[in-house]
Design a protein around this motif. Structure first.
Motif, PDB file in Angstrom:
ATOM      1  N   PHE A 134      -9.912   0.855  18.532  1.00 53.40           N
ATOM      2  CA  PHE A 134      -9.340   1.428  17.308  1.00 53.40           C
ATOM      3  C   PHE A 134      -8.420   2.602  17.624  1.00 53.40           C
ATOM      4  CE2 PHE A 134     -13.112  -0.774  15.802  1.00 53.40           C
ATOM      5  CZ  PHE A 134     -12.617  -1.460  14.707  1.00 53.40           C
ATOM      6  N   SER A 135      -8.734   3.340  18.678  1.00 51.78           N
ATOM      7  CA  SER A 135      -7.835   4.419  19.092  1.00 51.78           C
ATOM      8  C   SER A 135      -6.492   3.850  19.538  1.00 51.78           C
ATOM      9  CB  SER A 135      -8.464   5.230  20.230  1.00 51.78           C
ATOM     10  OG  SER A 135      -9.608   5.939  19.786  1.00 51.78           O
ATOM     11  N   LYS A 136      -6.536   2.725  20.236  1.00 48.65           N
ATOM     12  CA  LYS A 136      -5.295   2.072  20.674  1.00 48.65           C
ATOM     13  C   LYS A 136      -4.515   1.532  19.474  1.00 48.65           C
ATOM     14  CE  LYS A 136      -7.192   0.793  25.195  1.00 48.65           C
ATOM     15  NZ  LYS A 136      -7.656  -0.322  26.059  1.00 48.65           N
ATOM     16  N   LEU A 137      -5.234   0.895  18.537  1.00 51.42           N
ATOM     17  CA  LEU A 137      -4.577   0.385  17.328  1.00 51.42           C
ATOM     18  C   LEU A 137      -3.930   1.524  16.545  1.00 51.42           C
ATOM     19  CD1 LEU A 137      -7.150  -2.211  15.905  1.00 51.42           C
ATOM     20  CD2 LEU A 137      -4.934  -2.700  16.930  1.00 51.42           C
ATOM     21  N   ALA A 138      -4.660   2.627  16.401  1.00 50.88           N
ATOM     22  CA  ALA A 138      -4.143   3.768  15.638  1.00 50.88           C
ATOM     23  C   ALA A 138      -2.916   4.367  16.320  1.00 50.88           C
ATOM     24  CB  ALA A 138      -5.233   4.823  15.488  1.00 50.88           C
ATOM     25  N   SER A 139      -2.965   4.494  17.642  1.00 52.80           N
ATOM     26  CA  SER A 139      -1.830   5.073  18.374  1.00 52.80           C
ATOM     27  C   SER A 139      -0.581   4.208  18.239  1.00 52.80           C
ATOM     28  CB  SER A 139      -2.197   5.244  19.853  1.00 52.80           C
ATOM     29  OG  SER A 139      -3.278   6.144  20.008  1.00 52.80           O
ATOM     30  N   GLU A 140      -0.767   2.893  18.305  1.00 52.98           N
ATOM     31  CA  GLU A 140       0.375   1.984  18.158  1.00 52.98           C
ATOM     32  C   GLU A 140       0.908   1.994  16.732  1.00 52.98           C
ATOM     33  OE1 GLU A 140      -1.024  -1.812  19.399  1.00 52.98           O
ATOM     34  OE2 GLU A 140      -1.300  -1.228  21.502  1.00 52.98           O
ATOM     35  N   PHE A 141       0.018   1.978  15.772  1.00 51.35           N
ATOM     36  CA  PHE A 141       0.433   1.895  14.364  1.00 51.35           C
ATOM     37  C   PHE A 141       1.056   3.204  13.883  1.00 51.35           C
ATOM     38  CE2 PHE A 141      -0.671   2.067   9.758  1.00 51.35           C
ATOM     39  CZ  PHE A 141       0.114   0.989   9.337  1.00 51.35           C
ATOM     40  N   LEU A 142       0.465   4.326  14.267  1.00 56.24           N
ATOM     41  CA  LEU A 142       0.974   5.629  13.832  1.00 56.24           C
ATOM     42  C   LEU A 142       2.096   6.146  14.727  1.00 56.24           C
ATOM     43  CD1 LEU A 142      -2.481   7.293  13.056  1.00 56.24           C
ATOM     44  CD2 LEU A 142      -0.877   6.314  11.409  1.00 56.24           C
ATOM     45  N   GLN A 143       2.297   5.445  15.859  1.00 52.25           N
ATOM     46  CA  GLN A 143       3.382   5.772  16.803  1.00 52.25           C
ATOM     47  C   GLN A 143       3.227   7.172  17.388  1.00 52.25           C
ATOM     48  OE1 GLN A 143       7.122   4.958  14.814  1.00 52.25           O
ATOM     49  NE2 GLN A 143       6.843   2.752  14.973  1.00 52.25           N
ATOM     50  N   ARG A 144       1.996   7.529  17.672  1.00 45.79           N
ATOM     51  CA  ARG A 144       1.700   8.760  18.413  1.00 45.79           C
ATOM     52  C   ARG A 144       0.301   8.634  18.996  1.00 45.79           C
ATOM     53  NH1 ARG A 144       0.513  10.344  13.079  1.00 45.79           N
ATOM     54  NH2 ARG A 144      -1.450  11.470  12.859  1.00 45.79           N
ATOM     55  N   GLU A 145       0.043   9.357  20.057  1.00 47.42           N
ATOM     56  CA  GLU A 145      -1.259   9.277  20.707  1.00 47.42           C
ATOM     57  C   GLU A 145      -2.309   9.949  19.836  1.00 47.42           C
ATOM     58  OE1 GLU A 145      -3.373   7.590  23.701  1.00 47.42           O
ATOM     59  OE2 GLU A 145      -1.183   7.597  23.513  1.00 47.42           O
ATOM     60  N   VAL A 154      -9.756   4.692   7.863  1.00 54.57           N
ATOM     61  CA  VAL A 154      -9.401   6.033   8.334  1.00 54.57           C
ATOM     62  C   VAL A 154      -7.957   6.049   8.844  1.00 54.57           C
ATOM     63  CG1 VAL A 154     -10.006   7.835   9.993  1.00 54.57           C
ATOM     64  CG2 VAL A 154     -11.811   6.475   8.934  1.00 54.57           C
ATOM     65  N   ILE A 155      -7.571   4.982   9.544  1.00 55.50           N
ATOM     66  CA  ILE A 155      -6.194   4.863  10.046  1.00 55.50           C
ATOM     67  C   ILE A 155      -5.214   4.751   8.881  1.00 55.50           C
ATOM     68  CG2 ILE A 155      -4.631   3.429  11.416  1.00 55.50           C
ATOM     69  CD1 ILE A 155      -7.061   2.552  13.069  1.00 55.50           C
ATOM     70  N   LEU A 156      -5.566   3.950   7.873  1.00 54.35           N
ATOM     71  CA  LEU A 156      -4.691   3.796   6.707  1.00 54.35           C
ATOM     72  C   LEU A 156      -4.539   5.106   5.944  1.00 54.35           C
ATOM     73  CD1 LEU A 156      -5.663   0.315   5.210  1.00 54.35           C
ATOM     74  CD2 LEU A 156      -3.490   0.970   6.252  1.00 54.35           C
ATOM     75  N   ALA A 157      -5.622   5.863   5.816  1.00 53.28           N
ATOM     76  CA  ALA A 157      -5.550   7.140   5.117  1.00 53.28           C
ATOM     77  C   ALA A 157      -4.573   8.084   5.808  1.00 53.28           C
ATOM     78  CB  ALA A 157      -6.939   7.776   5.044  1.00 53.28           C
ATOM     79  N   GLU A 158      -4.584   8.075   7.129  1.00 54.18           N
ATOM     80  CA  GLU A 158      -3.648   8.924   7.878  1.00 54.18           C
ATOM     81  C   GLU A 158      -2.219   8.446   7.687  1.00 54.18           C
ATOM     82  OE1 GLU A 158      -2.310  11.902  10.591  1.00 54.18           O
ATOM     83  OE2 GLU A 158      -4.108  11.651   9.366  1.00 54.18           O
ATOM     84  N   HIS A 159      -2.018   7.135   7.733  1.00 52.53           N
ATOM     85  CA  HIS A 159      -0.676   6.576   7.566  1.00 52.53           C
ATOM     86  C   HIS A 159      -0.114   6.872   6.182  1.00 52.53           C
ATOM     87  CE1 HIS A 159       2.721   3.844   7.868  1.00 52.53           C
ATOM     88  NE2 HIS A 159       2.287   3.188   6.795  1.00 52.53           N
ATOM     89  N   LEU A 160      -0.967   6.804   5.169  1.00 53.06           N
ATOM     90  CA  LEU A 160      -0.536   7.008   3.784  1.00 53.06           C
ATOM     91  C   LEU A 160      -0.595   8.482   3.367  1.00 53.06           C
ATOM     92  CD1 LEU A 160      -2.389   3.948   2.195  1.00 53.06           C
ATOM     93  CD2 LEU A 160       0.038   4.088   2.807  1.00 53.06           C
ATOM     94  N   LEU A 189       0.827  -1.207   0.000  1.00 60.27           N
ATOM     95  CA  LEU A 189       0.000   0.000   0.000  1.00 60.27           C
ATOM     96  C   LEU A 189       0.862   1.258   0.000  1.00 60.27           C
ATOM     97  CD1 LEU A 189      -2.770  -1.041   2.576  1.00 60.27           C
ATOM     98  CD2 LEU A 189      -2.841  -1.205   0.077  1.00 60.27           C
ATOM     99  N   GLU A 190       1.967   1.217   0.734  1.00 60.24           N
ATOM    100  CA  GLU A 190       2.863   2.377   0.795  1.00 60.24           C
ATOM    101  C   GLU A 190       3.522   2.659  -0.551  1.00 60.24           C
ATOM    102  OE1 GLU A 190       4.236   1.933   5.513  1.00 60.24           O
ATOM    103  OE2 GLU A 190       5.446   1.078   3.884  1.00 60.24           O
ATOM    104  N   GLU A 191       3.776   1.600  -1.298  1.00 61.94           N
ATOM    105  CA  GLU A 191       4.500   1.752  -2.567  1.00 61.94           C
ATOM    106  C   GLU A 191       3.575   1.926  -3.775  1.00 61.94           C
ATOM    107  OE1 GLU A 191       6.815  -1.791  -2.686  1.00 61.94           O
ATOM    108  OE2 GLU A 191       8.250  -1.118  -1.161  1.00 61.94           O
ATOM    109  N   SER A 192       2.272   1.898  -3.551  1.00 62.87           N
ATOM    110  CA  SER A 192       1.328   1.891  -4.674  1.00 62.87           C
ATOM    111  C   SER A 192       0.919   3.273  -5.161  1.00 62.87           C
ATOM    112  CB  SER A 192       0.070   1.094  -4.302  1.00 62.87           C
ATOM    113  OG  SER A 192       0.391  -0.279  -4.140  1.00 62.87           O
ATOM    114  N   ASN A 193       1.288   4.306  -4.449  1.00 62.98           N
ATOM    115  CA  ASN A 193       1.006   5.689  -4.886  1.00 62.98           C
ATOM    116  C   ASN A 193      -0.477   5.911  -5.177  1.00 62.98           C
ATOM    117  OD1 ASN A 193       3.786   6.500  -4.797  1.00 62.98           O
ATOM    118  ND2 ASN A 193       4.100   5.425  -6.739  1.00 62.98           N
ATOM    119  N   PHE A 194      -1.306   5.644  -4.202  1.00 62.17           N
ATOM    120  CA  PHE A 194      -2.738   5.896  -4.351  1.00 62.17           C
ATOM    121  C   PHE A 194      -2.998   7.397  -4.347  1.00 62.17           C
ATOM    122  CE2 PHE A 194      -2.725   1.593  -2.486  1.00 62.17           C
ATOM    123  CZ  PHE A 194      -3.550   0.942  -3.391  1.00 62.17           C
TER     124      PHE A 194
END
Length: 303
Positions: free
Chosen positions: A227-238, A155-161, A137-142
């Motif tokens: 999901f807030s916990k998953l997002a915080s861990e994945f995005l590495q910020r609260e 929503v979490i993926l959109a923020e990450h990408l 997903l990171e390399e696909s240039n959406f």
């Protein structure tokens, strides 16, 4: 009050004019299973027909999300079976239509939704932990993300990408859609879920409607904290789900003011009543689908 679709032909013409200007792009779709996907699928098919490359990310176990020639399907494993999923969905449907007092119905729906929420959180966790898929997903240039935020994994993926996101939804539990979009939500006018009230209430009914907001304290905790916990861990910020929802570019609400009570809407909210589960042979539905595609074209091009 935002005007309905039939009351704003100038907006329709303006958005449809973008169809010829937008270049084909690449769209990441993160759907929610069940009727959510049945409503979204026709829009996805139409976007592919217009020349966009569509990639759908979904779990291997699902009720309705299946591979199609109209899009690229990327699947990931989950630790539950289709039989377990079907059992919980059937229990939810049965419980939702049971009669009884508010307290009885609320407690039953609470327990069933807790099970479905846990299943959704587990699925999202397995997606975010799938390093190979995330790398793809990171390399696909959406250019944009198209998702139903009732399960905020997209929503979490959109923020990450770092991608603009278009939300396609019927609503979000505990009024989080009102809060995220900063829509006015007065209890004297907007009836709460399970209240069986209308948008015209007596004083005592308004008091009752206000009391129904107390359920949101429980619903938000069990529905979105994981999901807030998953997002915080994945995005590495609260971060909270509400923080992420506020970044949505456009909200396509499957509201229909023939069936739904009017409610105050913000400028980035577009009612698309009529797009529910299956295509209806009505000219207005075709217009709505073209409107949705015009919005998606715009964000794919701008992305």
């Amino acid at each position: 009050m935002a005007p309905g679709l039939s009351a704003s032909p100038s907006v329709m013409v303006m958005l449809l004019s973008l169809l010829d200007l937008a270049a084909a792009g690449k769209l990441l779709v993160v759907p929610v299973d069940g009727s959510h996907w049945l409503s979204m699928r026709e829009v996805v098919d139409m976007l592919q027909q217009k020349g966009h490359e569509v990639v759908v990310v979904a779990p291997e176990v699902s009720l309705h999300i299946k591979p199609s020639k109209n899009f690229v399907m990327k699947m990931y494993s989950v630790p539950y079976t289709k039989e377990e999923m079907e059992k919980d969905f059937k229990l939810f449907l049965h419980t939702s239509f049971e009669e009884g007092s508010f307290i009885e119905r609320f407690l039953k729906v609470y327990e069933v939704m807790k099970k479905l929420g846990n299943m959704s959180a587990v699925s999202c966790d397995h997606l975010l932990q799938n390093k190979e898929l995330i790398r793809y997903l990171e390399e696909s240039n959406f250019d944009a993300v198209f998702t139903d935020p009732v399960v905020p994994c997209g929503v979490i993926l959109a923020e990450h990408l770092s991608l603009p996101s278009v939300y396609f939804l019927r609503g979000i539990p505990c009024g989080l859609d009102f809060e995220a979009t900063q829509c006015p939500n007065p209890p004297s006018y907007v009836p709460r879920a399970f209240s069986q009230l209308t948008d015209r209430m007596t004083f005592l009914q308004r008091v009752k409607n206000l009391l129904f907001d107390t359920q949101n304290l429980f619903l938000c905790d069990f529905a979105f904290d994981p999901f807030s916990k998953l997002a915080s861990e994945f995005l590495q910020r609260e971060v909270t789900v509400l923080d992420l929802l506020r970044k949505g570019s456009v909200w396509l609400f499957r509201l229909d003011f023939v069936l739904d009570y009017p409610r105050p809407l913000m400028p980035n909210i577009i009612p698309i009543g009529g797009v529910n589960c299956a295509h209806k042979e009505l000219p207005q539905v075709d217009n709505i689908l073209f409107l949705i595609c015009a919005v998606m074209d715009f964000f794919i091009q701008e992305g």
